[in-house]
Design an enzyme around this catalytic site. Structure first.
Site, PDB file in Angstrom:
ATOM      1  CG  ASN A  51      -0.385  -0.481   2.796  1.00  0.00           C
ATOM      2  OD1 ASN A  51       0.548  -0.920   2.868  1.00  0.00           O
ATOM      3  ND2 ASN A  51      -0.722   0.496   3.239  1.00  0.00           N
ATOM      4  CD  GLU A  53      -1.640   4.665   4.671  1.00  0.00           C
ATOM      5  OE1 GLU A  53      -0.906   5.760   5.507  1.00  0.00           O
ATOM      6  OE2 GLU A  53      -2.123   3.888   4.899  1.00  0.00           O
ATOM      7  CB  CYS A  62      -4.639  -1.358  -1.146  1.00  0.00           C
ATOM      8  SG  CYS A  62      -6.484  -0.589  -0.869  1.00  0.00           S
ATOM      9  CD  GLU A  64      -5.520  -5.843  -1.583  1.00  0.00           C
ATOM     10  OE1 GLU A  64      -4.837  -4.727  -1.477  1.00  0.00           O
ATOM     11  OE2 GLU A  64      -6.495  -6.262  -0.690  1.00  0.00           O
ATOM     12  CB  CYS A  97     -11.249  -1.802   0.463  1.00  0.00           C
ATOM     13  SG  CYS A  97     -10.594  -1.255  -1.330  1.00  0.00           S
ATOM     14  CB  CYS A 100      -9.156  -4.020  -4.276  1.00  0.00           C
ATOM     15  SG  CYS A 100      -7.577  -2.915  -3.103  1.00  0.00           S
TER      16      CYS A 100
HETATM   17  N1  THU Z   1      -5.124  -1.838   2.492  1.00  0.00           N
HETATM   18  C1  THU Z   1      -4.623  -2.345   1.338  1.00  0.00           C
HETATM   19  O1  THU Z   1      -3.615  -1.773   0.831  1.00  0.00           O
HETATM   20  N2  THU Z   1      -5.342  -3.673   1.061  1.00  0.00           N
HETATM   21  C2  THU Z   1      -6.289  -4.065   2.041  1.00  0.00           C
HETATM   22  O2  THU Z   1      -7.310  -4.928   1.909  1.00  0.00           O
HETATM   23  C3  THU Z   1      -7.029  -2.999   3.053  1.00  0.00           C
HETATM   24  C4  THU Z   1      -6.516  -1.736   3.344  1.00  0.00           C
HETATM   25  C5  THU Z   1      -4.634  -0.681   3.150  1.00  0.00           C
HETATM   26  C6  THU Z   1      -4.997   1.025   2.774  1.00  0.00           C
HETATM   27  C7  THU Z   1      -4.205   2.175   3.608  1.00  0.00           C
HETATM   28  O3  THU Z   1      -2.875   2.235   3.553  1.00  0.00           O
HETATM   29  C8  THU Z   1      -4.223   0.651   5.131  1.00  0.00           C
HETATM   30  O4  THU Z   1      -4.325  -0.360   4.540  1.00  0.00           O
HETATM   31  C9  THU Z   1      -4.824   0.900   6.011  1.00  0.00           C
HETATM   32  O5  THU Z   1      -6.645   0.683   5.846  1.00  0.00           O
END
Ligand code: THU
Length: 139
Positions: A51, A53, A62, A64, A97, A100
């Site tokens: 991920n 941000e 994310c 994925e 999510c 994704c």
């Molecule tokens: N996140 C992912 O990368 N994949 C998931 O399946 C769930 C959430 C990340 C997004 C954000 O950077 C952090 O996790 C918190 O939600």
């Protein structure tokens, strides 16, 4: 559709190490939640993502979607990805999510296996078609 335990175990054995390694590269200064994802193509190539941000929160990408973007950027075509394992830190495997799921439906095989794993033994697994019923696939 229930996924056979041996398919889940095989996916975790094949892809958890790459997913976990990718999570170490996460850029997650806001959530502190370091996620990794690894996928395997029908040819057996593995791509991973973490991920990333953003200070404007909503632009966060994310793990994925970054794994899928890496595969597509390397020339993998839609429908050529058969499996993805997501690693989330902690003791609970969590589902991907909605954003994704949309990317997965558009870029992976409908019968692809998606497995979520964590620091413990617990996993959750889905056949992709069950993760997003009735998807929007364009006008
Ligand atoms: N996140 C992912 O990368 N994949 C998931 O399946 C769930 C959430 C990340 C997004 C954000 O950077 C952090 O996790 C918190 O939600």
């Amino acid at each position: 559709m229930t996924v056979a335990p041996e398919r889940i175990e095989a996916a975790v054995a094949a892809l958890r190490p790459a997913a976990r390694a990718a999570s170490a590269n996460a850029h997650a200064p806001y959530s502190g939640f370091h996620v990794g994802a690894a996928l395997r193509t029908v040819e057996g190539t593995v791509f991973a993502g973490c991920n990333v941000e953003s200070a404007s929160y909503g632009l966060t990408q994310c793990a994925e979607r970054n794994a899928l973007g890496a595969a597509i950027s390397a020339g993998v075509k839609p429908g050529e990805t058969s499996m993805m394992v997501i690693y989330l830190p902690g003791s609970k495997p969590l589902p991907p999510c909605g954003a994704c799921r949309q990317w997965m439906v558009e870029l992976m095989q409908p019968a692809a296996l998606v497995v979520s794993c964590c620091d413990g033994e617990a996993t959750q697994a889905w056949q992709l078609a069950d993760l997003l019923p009735g998807p929007f696939l364009g006008p």
